[in-house]
Structure formats: C-alpha cells, structure tokens
Design a protein around this motif. Structure first.
Motif, PDB file in Angstrom:
ATOM      1  N   THR A   1      31.368  90.144  37.062  1.00 45.32           N
ATOM      2  CA  THR A   1      30.343  89.941  38.031  1.00 45.32           C
ATOM      3  C   THR A   1      29.240  90.822  37.687  1.00 45.32           C
ATOM      4  O   THR A   1      28.205  90.922  38.208  1.00 45.32           O
ATOM      5  CB  THR A   1      30.810  90.162  39.644  1.00 45.32           C
ATOM      6  OG1 THR A   1      31.585  91.227  39.537  1.00 45.32           O
ATOM      7  CG2 THR A   1      31.939  89.085  39.789  1.00 45.32           C
TER       8      THR A   1
ATOM      9  N   LEU B   1      25.575  88.606  31.688  1.00 46.14           N
ATOM     10  CA  LEU B   1      26.444  87.445  32.198  1.00 46.14           C
ATOM     11  C   LEU B   1      25.788  86.887  33.488  1.00 46.14           C
ATOM     12  O   LEU B   1      26.030  85.636  33.573  1.00 46.14           O
ATOM     13  CB  LEU B   1      27.738  88.427  32.676  1.00 46.14           C
ATOM     14  CG  LEU B   1      28.510  88.849  31.492  1.00 46.14           C
ATOM     15  CD1 LEU B   1      29.800  89.654  32.152  1.00 46.14           C
ATOM     16  CD2 LEU B   1      29.001  87.736  30.617  1.00 46.14           C
ATOM     17  N   ALA B   2      25.079  87.853  34.002  1.00 55.14           N
ATOM     18  CA  ALA B   2      24.476  86.985  35.395  1.00 55.14           C
ATOM     19  C   ALA B   2      23.384  85.983  34.683  1.00 55.14           C
ATOM     20  O   ALA B   2      23.226  84.887  35.286  1.00 55.14           O
ATOM     21  CB  ALA B   2      23.722  88.014  36.250  1.00 55.14           C
TER      22      ALA B   2
ATOM     23  N   ALA C   1      24.054  78.555  32.565  1.00 49.72           N
ATOM     24  CA  ALA C   1      25.198  77.470  32.555  1.00 49.72           C
ATOM     25  C   ALA C   1      24.997  76.592  33.762  1.00 49.72           C
ATOM     26  O   ALA C   1      25.425  75.473  33.701  1.00 49.72           O
ATOM     27  CB  ALA C   1      26.615  78.425  32.623  1.00 49.72           C
ATOM     28  N   GLY C   2      24.725  77.251  35.015  1.00 53.02           N
ATOM     29  CA  GLY C   2      24.572  76.660  36.008  1.00 53.02           C
ATOM     30  C   GLY C   2      23.465  75.241  36.167  1.00 53.02           C
ATOM     31  O   GLY C   2      23.983  74.283  36.578  1.00 53.02           O
TER      32      GLY C   2
ATOM     33  N   VAL D   1      32.328  79.618  27.578  1.00 53.61           N
ATOM     34  CA  VAL D   1      31.591  78.731  28.310  1.00 53.61           C
ATOM     35  C   VAL D   1      31.951  77.402  27.918  1.00 53.61           C
ATOM     36  O   VAL D   1      31.911  77.157  27.043  1.00 53.61           O
ATOM     37  CB  VAL D   1      30.025  79.100  27.930  1.00 53.61           C
ATOM     38  CG1 VAL D   1      29.095  78.141  28.632  1.00 53.61           C
ATOM     39  CG2 VAL D   1      29.574  80.442  28.338  1.00 53.61           C
TER      40      VAL D   1
ATOM     41  N   ARG E   1      25.069  82.847  33.357  1.00 56.38           N
ATOM     42  CA  ARG E   1      25.675  82.434  34.384  1.00 56.38           C
ATOM     43  C   ARG E   1      24.543  81.314  35.149  1.00 56.38           C
ATOM     44  O   ARG E   1      24.947  80.068  35.337  1.00 56.38           O
ATOM     45  CB  ARG E   1      26.305  83.104  35.584  1.00 56.38           C
ATOM     46  CG  ARG E   1      27.690  83.312  35.083  1.00 56.38           C
ATOM     47  CD  ARG E   1      28.667  83.792  36.434  1.00 56.38           C
ATOM     48  NE  ARG E   1      30.006  84.060  36.085  1.00 56.38           N
ATOM     49  CZ  ARG E   1      30.545  85.164  35.729  1.00 56.38           C
ATOM     50  NH1 ARG E   1      29.797  86.091  35.359  1.00 56.38           N
ATOM     51  NH2 ARG E   1      31.784  85.134  35.416  1.00 56.38           N
ATOM     52  N   GLU E   2      23.298  81.721  35.275  1.00 58.43           N
ATOM     53  CA  GLU E   2      22.295  80.837  35.653  1.00 58.43           C
ATOM     54  C   GLU E   2      21.987  79.749  34.658  1.00 58.43           C
ATOM     55  O   GLU E   2      22.089  78.781  35.185  1.00 58.43           O
ATOM     56  CB  GLU E   2      21.056  81.912  35.734  1.00 58.43           C
ATOM     57  CG  GLU E   2      20.990  82.720  36.807  1.00 58.43           C
ATOM     58  CD  GLU E   2      19.785  83.702  37.073  1.00 58.43           C
ATOM     59  OE1 GLU E   2      18.911  83.589  36.392  1.00 58.43           O
ATOM     60  OE2 GLU E   2      20.031  84.762  37.940  1.00 58.43           O
TER      61      GLU E   2
ATOM     62  N   THR F   1      30.624  76.192  33.317  1.00 59.57           N
ATOM     63  CA  THR F   1      31.325  77.301  33.790  1.00 59.57           C
ATOM     64  C   THR F   1      31.536  78.346  32.872  1.00 59.57           C
ATOM     65  O   THR F   1      31.732  78.416  31.642  1.00 59.57           O
ATOM     66  CB  THR F   1      32.864  77.047  34.107  1.00 59.57           C
ATOM     67  OG1 THR F   1      33.750  76.384  33.142  1.00 59.57           O
ATOM     68  CG2 THR F   1      32.860  75.942  35.210  1.00 59.57           C
ATOM     69  N   VAL F   2      31.446  79.635  33.120  1.00 56.41           N
ATOM     70  CA  VAL F   2      31.586  80.876  32.423  1.00 56.41           C
ATOM     71  C   VAL F   2      32.921  81.637  32.836  1.00 56.41           C
ATOM     72  O   VAL F   2      33.086  82.042  33.909  1.00 56.41           O
ATOM     73  CB  VAL F   2      30.163  81.723  32.506  1.00 56.41           C
ATOM     74  CG1 VAL F   2      30.338  83.125  31.674  1.00 56.41           C
ATOM     75  CG2 VAL F   2      28.879  81.147  32.096  1.00 56.41           C
ATOM     76  N   THR F   3      33.600  81.873  31.862  1.00 52.43           N
ATOM     77  CA  THR F   3      34.778  82.492  31.976  1.00 52.43           C
ATOM     78  C   THR F   3      35.029  83.743  31.364  1.00 52.43           C
ATOM     79  O   THR F   3      34.729  83.988  30.069  1.00 52.43           O
ATOM     80  CB  THR F   3      36.138  81.597  31.585  1.00 52.43           C
ATOM     81  OG1 THR F   3      35.983  80.429  32.170  1.00 52.43           O
ATOM     82  CG2 THR F   3      37.595  82.363  31.974  1.00 52.43           C
TER      83      THR F   3
END
Length: 383
Positions: A336, A341-342, A348-349, A370, A345-346, A354-356
């Motif tokens: 997080t 990474l933030a 990827a959204g 991803v 994730r944006e 999904t980001v693992t």
C-alpha cells in the motif's frame, strides 16, 4: 450547502444587467403614489412625497442587488440585517404619507417582495400576510384612504414572483459553486496525474543513472573503456528521461512492454543483477501492453533501488506480467505504500486488472504481479 472557499462571480455582464432589470421592473407600481405627490398643492408635501419615493426606489433596488449578490455567492443573508432593511423600506414608505396620502400603501408591494427575498420563509409569510391585510384594514380605520382590491392582488403577485426569483438566484449560485468545485477537482486530479507520471518516469531513469554512475566510478581506474561505455549509457538515459518528461508535459508520451523489457535488461545488468527475461512477448492490445510496460518499469525500479537482489525473473503472459526477485522482499507486505505502486494500481483499475505485491511461494524476495481479466468467448471477462 457549504460555501465555496472563494467567491463565485456572476456568470457574465448580461446576467448582471438582468439582475438590475428584475429589481427595477417592479418600480412601475410606484406610479400611483408618484402621481399623487406631483398633484400636491403644497410644495413641502410635493417634495416630501417625491423625495421619499425616490429614496424608497433606490433603497429597494440596492437592497435587492445586495441580497442577490450574496445568494449568487452561496452566502447567507444575515437575518438581523434583513429585518433592519425591511424596516428601512417600511419607514421610507411611511415617511411619504404627507405627500402620497393613502397611496403610500403601494410601497407595501415592495416591502412584501423584499421580505420574500431576504427573510426566512416563516417570517416572510408573516410580512406578506400583514402587507396584504393592511390596505383593507386601514381603509376602514383611516378616513379618506380608499381601498383598492388590486393592491392586495399586487402584493400577493409580487410575493409569488419574488419567491421564484429568489429560488432562481439561489440555484444559479449553487450551479456556479458546483462548476467552481468541478474545476478545482479537475486541476487537483491533473496535478496528481502529473506527479504520478513524473514519479514513474524519473524514479526509474534516475535509479538506473545512479547505479550506472556508481559502476562507472568503480570501473574508471580498472577498466576505463568499460567506464566510458557506462558513462555513455548515463548520457543516453539522461536524454531519454528528459524526452520522457517533455513527452509527459506534452501529453503524448507512451510506454510499451518491449521497450521496458529492453530497459530492464540494461538496468539489471548495470546493477549486477542476473536477469531472466522473455525473449519475445505475445501480441497484446495497446492498453494492456502499456499497463504491462508500467508494471515492468515499477518492478525493476524496486529491484534495483531497494531489494539487494542477485536475480530477477520477469514473466509475461497474455493476461499477466510478473516481476520476481530473491532480495529482501517488500517492506510493506500489502503493497500500500509508495507512489509508484499507487500509480500502477490506478492504471490497472482502468482495465479492471489486479496488482499483487507479496513474497514468492518460497518465502524469499519480492513478487509484483499484474493480472488482467481474460476475455470470454461471448465477449465478457473472467478473472
């Protein structure tokens, strides 16, 4: 509704002119007391009548404009000041009695309208009822004051019309406040996007530059030729980073998986990390190719900058990309923390991906994966 941080200006000059017109159009009701004042045989009565009517008209227009401006800015009208202004209008109307006689009652039309615009609904209703009841009551109590039924109708009509005008001004103010908030949020969102992109671009490039500069410094006394090669790479990377920044500012920069894999190979080699990368990549849609490129960039940046790894493996599948190393592992197991990474994730959204971020199955190192939902034959998707 909460008032905005700054004042909301009227939309344009046309609307400001319309506001003055809305205030002044009702002044034609003053023609009756004005005519009565003009026909006064005594000069002092004429002057008192005309003067009080002019003062009343000016006060009414100014009060209306003041209250309208506050509504447009979504600012409340102070109840105490509103009551004082209503009392001033009533006093000016009463002051004209020596020159206007019973026709001063016409000013009650404006008092009622102003009450609707300025006061809370319950207080405004009381003022309107009193203003409508005053003409027939005073006609019975004061000799010579004739009651005109049209005056009661005018009070009610003006009050109803002013109710509509007040709601229009309020809605206009709320609309402008909403538009201002939308503009503010759009600017804030654009700033976040620019900060995210610059972090993703420069974070990777400057990390590789730092690693290569350190390597060149160590090689300089031992292998000047190899050091010169590394310095040339540093210059190339710096120019590419500058081009990337310019591209981002110009909103035309793109990222693709093949280029990021090539850059990852160079960065990992400079950091002394053994790289296991795919020789080729499957054909991907443009948006997925770009997302996977960002994932490789973020994963390799973390490997070079934080992990202390000796080996890095990158796997690419039609619906997933994976970056794995044997280093220290993620400082934040949930993944997080960190702007990179933030931002990933944006991105990827937007593709429902999904980001693992986790430790590999063997418990060592760092895993970034991803995954994009695969397409069903009927056009849907499934994880």
């Amino acid at each position: 509704m909460t008032p905005p941080a700054g004042p909301v200006r009227p939309a344009n000059r046309h609307w400001r002119f319309t506001g003055w017109l809305l205030a002044a159009v009702w002044l034609f009701f003053l023609n009756i007391p004005f005519t009565t004042a003009l026909h006064q045989p005594q000069m002092w009565r004429l002057l008192v009548g005309i003067g009080s009517l002019v003062a009343f008209a000016v006060a009414y227009v100014l009060i209306f404009q003041w209250a309208r401006a506050r509504r447009q800015r979504n600012l409340p009208v102070p109840p105490g000041r509103a009551r004082l202004l209503i009392a001033v209008l009533l006093a000016l109307g009463l002051a004209g009695i020596p020159g206007t006689g019973g026709d001063w009652l016409t000013t009650l039309v404006f008092v009622a309208a102003a009450a609707v615009f300025l006061l809370p609904s319950a207080e405004a209703l009381v003022v309107v009822v009193l203003a409508a009841a005053t003409p027939p009551v005073t006609a019975r109590l004061v000799p010579g004051w004739e009651h005109e039924s049209t005056l009661v109708f005018a009070v009610l009509l003006a009050s109803f019309a002013m109710f509509g005008v007040s709601r229009l001004a309020q809605r206009n103010g709320e609309l402008q406040a909403a538009q201002q908030e939308i503009r503010r949020l759009a600017v804030a969102e654009e700033r976040v996007r620019a900060a995210r992109d610059l972090h993703d671009i420069l974070g990777h490039s400057l990390t590789v530059v730092a690693v290569k500069a350190e390597l060149a410094g160590r090689l300089l006394p031992l292998d000047p030729a190899r050091a010169a090669t590394e310095i040339a790479d540093i210059e190339r990377l710096a120019r590419e980073a500058l081009a990337d920044v310019r591209g981002t500012v110009g909103a035309y920069r793109g990222v693709d998986l093949a280029s990021e894999l090539a850059g990852a190979r160079s960065a990992l080699a400079a950091a002394g990390v053994v790289a296991e990368l795919p020789e080729s990549v499957p054909p991907l849609p443009v948006d997925r190719d770009e997302l996977f490129g960002w994932a490789v960039r973020e994963g390799v940046t973390n490997v070079v900058r934080h992990s202390g790894a000796r080996r890095c493996v990158i796997r690419v599948e039609p619906s997933a990309v994976e970056v794995r190393d044997d280093g220290r592992g993620p400082a934040d197991p949930r993944g997080t923390a960190g702007h990179g990474l933030a931002g990933l994730r944006e991105r990827a959204g937007r593709l429902d991906a999904t980001v693992t971020v986790a430790r590999p199955d063997d418990g060592r190192g760092f895993l970034l994966r991803v995954t994009v939902p695969a397409a069903d034959p009927d056009g849907g998707t499934h994880p």
